[in-house]
Motif scaffolding. Sequence first.
Motif, PDB file in Angstrom:
ATOM      1  N   LEU A   1       4.244  18.617 -15.375  1.00 51.97           N
ATOM      2  CA  LEU A   1       3.697  17.879 -14.174  1.00 51.97           C
ATOM      3  C   LEU A   1       3.221  19.161 -13.941  1.00 51.97           C
ATOM      4  CD1 LEU A   1       7.967  16.251 -14.407  1.00 51.97           C
ATOM      5  CD2 LEU A   1       5.599  15.350 -13.802  1.00 51.97           C
ATOM      6  N   LEU A   2       3.795  20.551 -13.750  1.00 57.56           N
ATOM      7  CA  LEU A   2       3.679  21.149 -12.824  1.00 57.56           C
ATOM      8  C   LEU A   2       2.245  21.901 -13.161  1.00 57.56           C
ATOM      9  CD1 LEU A   2       3.403  23.441 -11.306  1.00 57.56           C
ATOM     10  CD2 LEU A   2       4.414  25.052 -12.871  1.00 57.56           C
TER      11      LEU A   2
ATOM     12  N   PHE B   1      -6.063  10.577  -5.403  1.00 57.86           N
ATOM     13  CA  PHE B   1      -5.217   9.501  -5.417  1.00 57.86           C
ATOM     14  C   PHE B   1      -3.738  10.916  -4.862  1.00 57.86           C
ATOM     15  CE2 PHE B   1      -6.614   6.930  -8.769  1.00 57.86           C
ATOM     16  CZ  PHE B   1      -7.235   5.604  -8.107  1.00 57.86           C
ATOM     17  N   ARG B   2      -4.934  11.995  -4.966  1.00 63.21           N
ATOM     18  CA  ARG B   2      -3.701  12.879  -4.594  1.00 63.21           C
ATOM     19  C   ARG B   2      -3.078  13.410  -3.412  1.00 63.21           C
ATOM     20  NH1 ARG B   2      -8.128  18.876  -5.550  1.00 63.21           N
ATOM     21  NH2 ARG B   2      -9.000  17.997  -3.707  1.00 63.21           N
ATOM     22  N   ASP B   3      -3.663  12.675  -2.170  1.00 60.26           N
ATOM     23  CA  ASP B   3      -3.191  12.902  -0.419  1.00 60.26           C
ATOM     24  C   ASP B   3      -2.485  11.543  -0.708  1.00 60.26           C
ATOM     25  OD1 ASP B   3      -4.250  15.180  -0.454  1.00 60.26           O
ATOM     26  OD2 ASP B   3      -6.730  14.484  -0.009  1.00 60.26           O
TER      27      ASP B   3
ATOM     28  N   LYS C   1      -2.841  20.280  -9.712  1.00 62.66           N
ATOM     29  CA  LYS C   1      -3.787  19.225  -9.284  1.00 62.66           C
ATOM     30  C   LYS C   1      -4.044  18.619  -7.504  1.00 62.66           C
ATOM     31  CE  LYS C   1      -6.403  19.729 -13.395  1.00 62.66           C
ATOM     32  NZ  LYS C   1      -7.911  20.268 -13.145  1.00 62.66           N
ATOM     33  N   GLY C   2      -3.238  19.308  -7.071  1.00 62.69           N
ATOM     34  CA  GLY C   2      -2.794  18.299  -5.644  1.00 62.69           C
ATOM     35  C   GLY C   2      -1.848  17.692  -5.391  1.00 62.69           C
TER      36      GLY C   2
ATOM     37  N   PHE D   1      -5.599  11.538 -17.071  1.00 68.47           N
ATOM     38  CA  PHE D   1      -6.086  10.092 -15.472  1.00 68.47           C
ATOM     39  C   PHE D   1      -5.385  10.389 -14.412  1.00 68.47           C
ATOM     40  CE2 PHE D   1      -5.246   6.264 -13.504  1.00 68.47           C
ATOM     41  CZ  PHE D   1      -6.311   5.727 -12.840  1.00 68.47           C
ATOM     42  N   MET D   2      -4.798  11.099 -13.819  1.00 68.92           N
ATOM     43  CA  MET D   2      -4.250  11.657 -12.860  1.00 68.92           C
ATOM     44  C   MET D   2      -5.311  13.016 -12.607  1.00 68.92           C
ATOM     45  SD  MET D   2      -2.749   9.014 -10.918  1.00 68.92           S
ATOM     46  CE  MET D   2      -1.764   7.712 -10.768  1.00 68.92           C
ATOM     47  N   SER D   3      -5.432  14.046 -13.289  1.00 68.56           N
ATOM     48  CA  SER D   3      -6.237  15.052 -13.402  1.00 68.56           C
ATOM     49  C   SER D   3      -7.323  14.430 -13.239  1.00 68.56           C
ATOM     50  CB  SER D   3      -5.880  16.002 -14.549  1.00 68.56           C
ATOM     51  OG  SER D   3      -4.520  16.212 -14.210  1.00 68.56           O
TER      52      SER D   3
END
Length: 508
Positions: free
Chosen positions: A404-405, A380-382, A410-411, A373-375
């Motif tokens: 996690l890596l 949202f990475r910033d 993905k930032g 989902f995060m990828s």
Amino acid sequence: MTIVTQVLLFASYVILGLAMAIIPPRLFGMPEQMAQLLGVIVFFGAWQIQNMFTVRRIEKETSARVAVLEDVTTILRGDLERTRRKTDKGDEKSDVLVSELKVLHTLLTQVMEREVELKAKPGKAPAKRGGKAGRLEPTEEEVLALSLEHADKGKEDQPVAVADVATAPVEEKVAAPVVPEASNVDGADLDIEEIELTPEEAAMAVVDEGDGETMEPVQQDVVPEGVEPGSAVSGRAPRRPAAGSAGVRTAKKAQIRIIKREDQLLSVVRSSLAENRVDLYLQPLVGLPARRSMHYECFSRVRDEEGRIILPRQYMKVAENKGLIGTIDNLLLFRLIQLVRRLGKRRPKVRFFINMSRHSMEDEEFFPQFVDFMSANTEFRDRLVFEISQEDYYLLEGDVKDRLLALGRKGFGFSMDLVKDFNKDFTILGEHKFQFIKADLKDLQLAHPEEGDVEAFKSFIRRHGMQLVASRIESEDDVLEALEAKVEFAQGYLFGEPTSANQLSSEF
């Protein structure tokens, strides 16, 4: 160079070679064999020199053509990126619409199932919703429960996924997931270990002994206004009281409920989750020496039916043991995503630190879905920084660290919290996308006793892309020590206690 030009040059080189082979013997008496050899050398030498100049000219022309092609490629890439962005915006709108339709469809399905259940159990009156008995109106709890795809109600320890609901518009109301039904707890006298309270918390706390009697305030020494609270309650060093908490209770703050029995605490936590009483609280990380709020750490606060707060350090262990911590983590993440969406492009440098428990990261059902989902939502990475304690990180399996890596590539950034062992290889942490190292000020000073040691450690981790945060700053003396050590960021009750995100809306 054309073929005619090459033929003419070849003929000229032949004539020059014949001239060198014929003329010298007749005019200068040179031996004919030597003259012929000289003619051959002149012919091939002239031919090779001409070829060398031709190759150089071709190389220059080729380089010029490559430069032109690179410029054209750059322009085309820019056009392609602009087209992709426009397409992504259209896809986001489509995803939001699909998410809304999916929630609505599933909600209607459950309403129909609930009607069947009520018909099958005529003796049980339907719960009141919206103040009207018997009205089957979808509640906020059902909305989030369905949108979180919490279909497997029988798995008590399975965290829920946030992929569908997090992409919904920010105007949607937040609701609580379906919580596994409470199991019978053998031994009703299971007491909970005593927890430390800060003076401000003790001033707002009431103790629930679980015997059904009236709850009593925590015994404490009332501190006159303007006098620093002591450490008798919390066991910590004295610190300057926060605004509005100097020895008197502030009417705007909710009471803190200290529950003594585990079965009662578990019941309150389950009820709070089921009725959407989990709130997002934020505590500032300030930059030194200006003390300006730069980032925020996120905390969850559970409220009981009367609005009293249950502290995380009281319910966290019980929630982990009963498989509820994943649900709490999901609710916290969902509320934070809503806050980030509301914040938009305002204060673009502000980051939000959200704690990740080892229990959630090791869950084989939840964590891969979370990473996916995060990828897929790199916007949202910033904004988000995932915080992991040092102890938990080094207990994780290799495949969890690999996930996690992958998230870091993905930032997304990470923060290592509660650092106590400074002999670890921090270079590897930098390679694994950690951006912040957070440690209590006292632990920093204990591990780096000599003058300049803390500053040297800060410079070392900065060279590997990480910044140092000193936590538990609770007095002005602590601030002076942090400034002397050249610490970049600080966090503690001196700069602000965790506050409801709704109350911090004006700051954003």
